[in-house]
Design a protein around this motif. Structure first.
Motif, PDB file in Angstrom:
ATOM      1  N   PRO A 338     -74.791  -4.684  -5.568  1.00  0.00           N
ATOM      2  CA  PRO A 338     -75.889  -5.264  -4.791  1.00  0.00           C
ATOM      3  C   PRO A 338     -76.306  -4.270  -3.709  1.00  0.00           C
ATOM      4  N   ILE A 339     -77.478  -4.471  -3.125  1.00  0.00           N
ATOM      5  CA  ILE A 339     -78.013  -3.529  -2.151  1.00  0.00           C
ATOM      6  C   ILE A 339     -77.027  -3.267  -1.011  1.00  0.00           C
ATOM      7  N   SER A 340     -76.428  -4.322  -0.464  1.00  0.00           N
ATOM      8  CA  SER A 340     -75.538  -4.148   0.687  1.00  0.00           C
ATOM      9  C   SER A 340     -74.335  -3.277   0.344  1.00  0.00           C
ATOM     10  N   ARG A 341     -73.797  -3.465  -0.859  1.00  0.00           N
ATOM     11  CA  ARG A 341     -72.631  -2.674  -1.256  1.00  0.00           C
ATOM     12  C   ARG A 341     -73.018  -1.233  -1.518  1.00  0.00           C
ATOM     13  N   MET A 342     -74.168  -1.014  -2.127  1.00  0.00           N
ATOM     14  CA  MET A 342     -74.660   0.350  -2.321  1.00  0.00           C
ATOM     15  C   MET A 342     -74.831   1.053  -0.979  1.00  0.00           C
ATOM     16  N   ALA A 343     -75.445   0.350  -0.025  1.00  0.00           N
ATOM     17  CA  ALA A 343     -75.743   0.970   1.271  1.00  0.00           C
ATOM     18  C   ALA A 343     -74.483   1.373   2.016  1.00  0.00           C
ATOM     19  N   ASP A 344     -73.392   0.674   1.798  1.00  0.00           N
ATOM     20  CA  ASP A 344     -72.149   0.967   2.506  1.00  0.00           C
ATOM     21  C   ASP A 344     -71.190   1.842   1.707  1.00  0.00           C
ATOM     22  N   SER A 345     -71.624   2.341   0.569  1.00  0.00           N
ATOM     23  CA  SER A 345     -70.725   3.125  -0.274  1.00  0.00           C
ATOM     24  C   SER A 345     -70.476   4.516   0.298  1.00  0.00           C
ATOM     25  N   ASP A 346     -69.309   5.064  -0.009  1.00  0.00           N
ATOM     26  CA  ASP A 346     -68.969   6.413   0.441  1.00  0.00           C
ATOM     27  C   ASP A 346     -69.940   7.439  -0.123  1.00  0.00           C
ATOM     28  N   GLN A 347     -70.403   7.240  -1.343  1.00  0.00           N
ATOM     29  CA  GLN A 347     -71.325   8.181  -1.968  1.00  0.00           C
ATOM     30  C   GLN A 347     -72.635   8.277  -1.190  1.00  0.00           C
ATOM     31  N   VAL A 348     -73.184   7.139  -0.822  1.00  0.00           N
ATOM     32  CA  VAL A 348     -74.442   7.115  -0.077  1.00  0.00           C
ATOM     33  C   VAL A 348     -74.262   7.744   1.299  1.00  0.00           C
ATOM     34  N   ARG A 349     -73.165   7.434   1.962  1.00  0.00           N
ATOM     35  CA  ARG A 349     -72.918   8.029   3.284  1.00  0.00           C
ATOM     36  C   ARG A 349     -72.741   9.532   3.188  1.00  0.00           C
ATOM     37  N   SER A 350     -72.013   9.984   2.180  1.00  0.00           N
ATOM     38  CA  SER A 350     -71.754  11.411   2.041  1.00  0.00           C
ATOM     39  C   SER A 350     -73.025  12.207   1.800  1.00  0.00           C
ATOM     40  N   ARG A 351     -73.898  11.694   0.967  1.00  0.00           N
ATOM     41  CA  ARG A 351     -75.139  12.400   0.650  1.00  0.00           C
ATOM     42  C   ARG A 351     -76.275  12.094   1.632  1.00  0.00           C
ATOM     43  N   GLU A 352     -76.001  11.199   2.594  1.00  0.00           N
ATOM     44  CA  GLU A 352     -77.035  10.777   3.545  1.00  0.00           C
ATOM     45  C   GLU A 352     -78.266  10.259   2.802  1.00  0.00           C
ATOM     46  N   SER A 353     -78.005   9.506   1.737  1.00  0.00           N
ATOM     47  CA  SER A 353     -79.099   8.902   0.985  1.00  0.00           C
ATOM     48  C   SER A 353     -79.840   7.874   1.834  1.00  0.00           C
ATOM     49  N   LEU A 354     -79.127   7.250   2.774  1.00  0.00           N
ATOM     50  CA  LEU A 354     -79.734   6.394   3.778  1.00  0.00           C
ATOM     51  C   LEU A 354     -79.469   7.013   5.137  1.00  0.00           C
ATOM     52  N   VAL A 355     -80.442   6.909   6.033  1.00  0.00           N
ATOM     53  CA  VAL A 355     -80.280   7.489   7.365  1.00  0.00           C
ATOM     54  C   VAL A 355     -80.435   6.405   8.421  1.00  0.00           C
ATOM     55  N   GLU A 356     -79.763   6.619   9.537  1.00  0.00           N
ATOM     56  CA  GLU A 356     -79.849   5.696  10.658  1.00  0.00           C
ATOM     57  C   GLU A 356     -81.113   5.980  11.452  1.00  0.00           C
ATOM     58  N   THR A 357     -81.784   4.927  11.888  1.00  0.00           N
ATOM     59  CA  THR A 357     -82.979   5.080  12.693  1.00  0.00           C
ATOM     60  C   THR A 357     -83.156   3.841  13.545  1.00  0.00           C
ATOM     61  N   THR A 358     -84.270   3.726  14.218  1.00  0.00           N
ATOM     62  CA  THR A 358     -84.599   2.525  14.962  1.00  0.00           C
ATOM     63  C   THR A 358     -85.989   2.052  14.563  1.00  0.00           C
ATOM     64  N   ILE A 359     -86.159   0.756  14.452  1.00  0.00           N
ATOM     65  CA  ILE A 359     -87.460   0.160  14.152  1.00  0.00           C
ATOM     66  C   ILE A 359     -87.670  -0.955  15.156  1.00  0.00           C
ATOM     67  N   GLY A 360     -88.717  -0.814  15.960  1.00  0.00           N
ATOM     68  CA  GLY A 360     -88.944  -1.803  16.997  1.00  0.00           C
ATOM     69  C   GLY A 360     -87.777  -1.908  17.958  1.00  0.00           C
ATOM     70  N   GLU A 361     -87.154  -0.787  18.264  1.00  0.00           N
ATOM     71  CA  GLU A 361     -86.010  -0.692  19.174  1.00  0.00           C
ATOM     72  C   GLU A 361     -84.745  -1.331  18.616  1.00  0.00           C
ATOM     73  N   ALA A 362     -84.758  -1.717  17.351  1.00  0.00           N
ATOM     74  CA  ALA A 362     -83.568  -2.272  16.709  1.00  0.00           C
ATOM     75  C   ALA A 362     -82.993  -1.234  15.750  1.00  0.00           C
ATOM     76  N   PRO A 363     -81.674  -1.120  15.647  1.00  0.00           N
ATOM     77  CA  PRO A 363     -81.086  -0.156  14.707  1.00  0.00           C
ATOM     78  C   PRO A 363     -81.410  -0.552  13.271  1.00  0.00           C
TER      79      PRO A 363
END
Length: 403
Positions: A338-363
């Protein structure tokens, strides 16, 4: 922590200026792909703002046109101006931007473009070096060219809806069960990728003296062209690939999703060597070594019964246990994430497939680039613009902005 990093090296497209006039995902995603790698992209919005500002999702569900997750994702790394194209002043302002642009991208209907003086025909006459990319549901030409459409319209007309789900999914009846559409803007996003690719081909052509051009892109055609599995049998023979669970559609088996303790896993053992390993992992029960499943053809012919037997086994284990078993036995077993599990996977973090940002002052997190360039890396250099945030650009049509 925000990932916006203006100190990073300029992207490989830093010498290009893009003007985007759109109100959907297709044009915005086209321009985003160019902006993300350094192009100066100027998003032109009408006074009412891009409709995606109202679509969300919003932090804590509180509607805010400056905090839409969809708008933020599609428009990072862009500058934004607000122009009233219903007025001569607004049309002149847009013309000023175009006089200094390399690329114009739009997904507005032809009638709207004509009324605003920015039809492809008009722009090609006025700016012979400009690359004009027009994305529409059905393209310019053909009996459907003047039809108004959207994501769902083009998706449905492309045939993808009745090809979804495909292998390994299955339906009991191909037409009694409704066609399906993913939760994302699949057709408009695919059109954006296709348009950005076409734009880069045109940029290359212009660099060797071909001048500007008009790119006419049909969302329906962009989606239809990926359906090789379904189109080829229809064109060359009587075989019909459809959503039914039958030997014509499903191919070699097992190559399917099966339930487990905490979700679903795919179990891919389509060839004899894979099946032998799977039988050993099962402990060689009598049913698995019977003649019913001894050959690839037999496993296909008896797949429904085989699926039931395999499901009893997979439901006794969780997805990580099944994945570990696949690793040990050299079998292709992998969980459906599921999306949540993909987003928290070691593979995604390692490749920075998702990046941290802020939208409307919210993380928040959003997708990064799926590929990496060593000398000119992808980066988030600026947040999506507020409505009219960079209207100072309109004061001087020759203004060039270094991002």
């Amino acid at each position: 922590m925000s990932m916006f990093a203006p100190q990073l090296p300029a992207g490989p497209l830093a010498d290009l200026t893009v003007v985007e006039l759109g109100e959907g995902t297709a044009a915005a995603f086209t321009a985003k792909l160019l902006a993300d790698f350094g192009a100066t992209a100027i998003k032109v919005e009408r006074p009412s703002g891009d409709p995606t500002r109202q679509r969300g999702p919003f932090p804590d569900g509180k509607e805010d046109p400056n905090a839409s997750g969809l708008f933020a994702y599609l428009n990072t790394n862009k500058l934004g101006v607000m122009v009233d194209l219903a007025t001569n002043e607004g049309r002149d302002a847009l013309a000023g931007l175009l006089s200094d642009a390399d690329i114009f991208v739009t997904d507005l209907a032809e009638a709207e473009l004509e009324a605003s003086g920015v039809s492809a025909r008009h722009l090609r006459e006025q700016y012979p070096e400009l690359i004009v990319a027009v994305v529409s549901p059905f393209g310019d030409g053909g009996p459907w060219s003047e039809r108004i459409g959207d994501e769902l319209t083009a998706f449905a007309a492309s045939g993808l809806a009745y090809g979804t789900p495909g292998i390994p999914d299955a339906a009991e009846h191909p037409y009694d069960e409704p066609p399906l559409h993913p939760s994302c803007f699949v057709t408009e996003t695919l059109a954006g990728v296709t348009a950005a690719t076409a734009v880069m081909v045109a940029v290359r052509g212009r660099s060797i003296g071909s001048g500007g051009c008009h790119i006419d892109l049909s969302e329906q055609a962009a989606s239809a062209c990926i359906q090789v599995r379904d189109l080829m049998p229809s064109a060359y023979g009587n075989a019909v690939y459809n959503r039914l669970l039958n030997p014509v559609s499903i191919g070699r088996m097992p190559n399917f999703y099966l339930p487990c303790k905490d979700g679903y896993v795919t179990v891919a053992a389509p060839m004899d060597i894979h099946w032998t390993r799977l039988v050993e992992a099962l402990g060689s029960p009598d049913w698995a070594v019977s003649e019913k499943y001894a050959t690839e053809a037999a496993r296909v012919a008896n797949w429904e019964e085989l699926r039931g037997n395999l499901s009893k086994w997979t439901q006794s284990l969780d997805s990580e246990e099944l994945f570990a078993l696949g690793e040990r036995t050299k079998m292709m077993i992998f969980p459906f994430y599921p999306i949540s599990r993909m987003a928290d996977s070691d593979q995604v973090r390692s490749r920075e497939s998702l990046v941290e940002t802020t939208i409307g002052e919210a993380p928040a997190r959003m997708a990064g680039a799926p590929f990496a360039l060593s000398r000119t890396p992808w980066s988030l250099r600026r947040p999506a613009p507020r409505l009219g945030e960079h209207n100072s650009l309109l004061a001087d049509k020759r203004t060039r902005v270094t991002t």
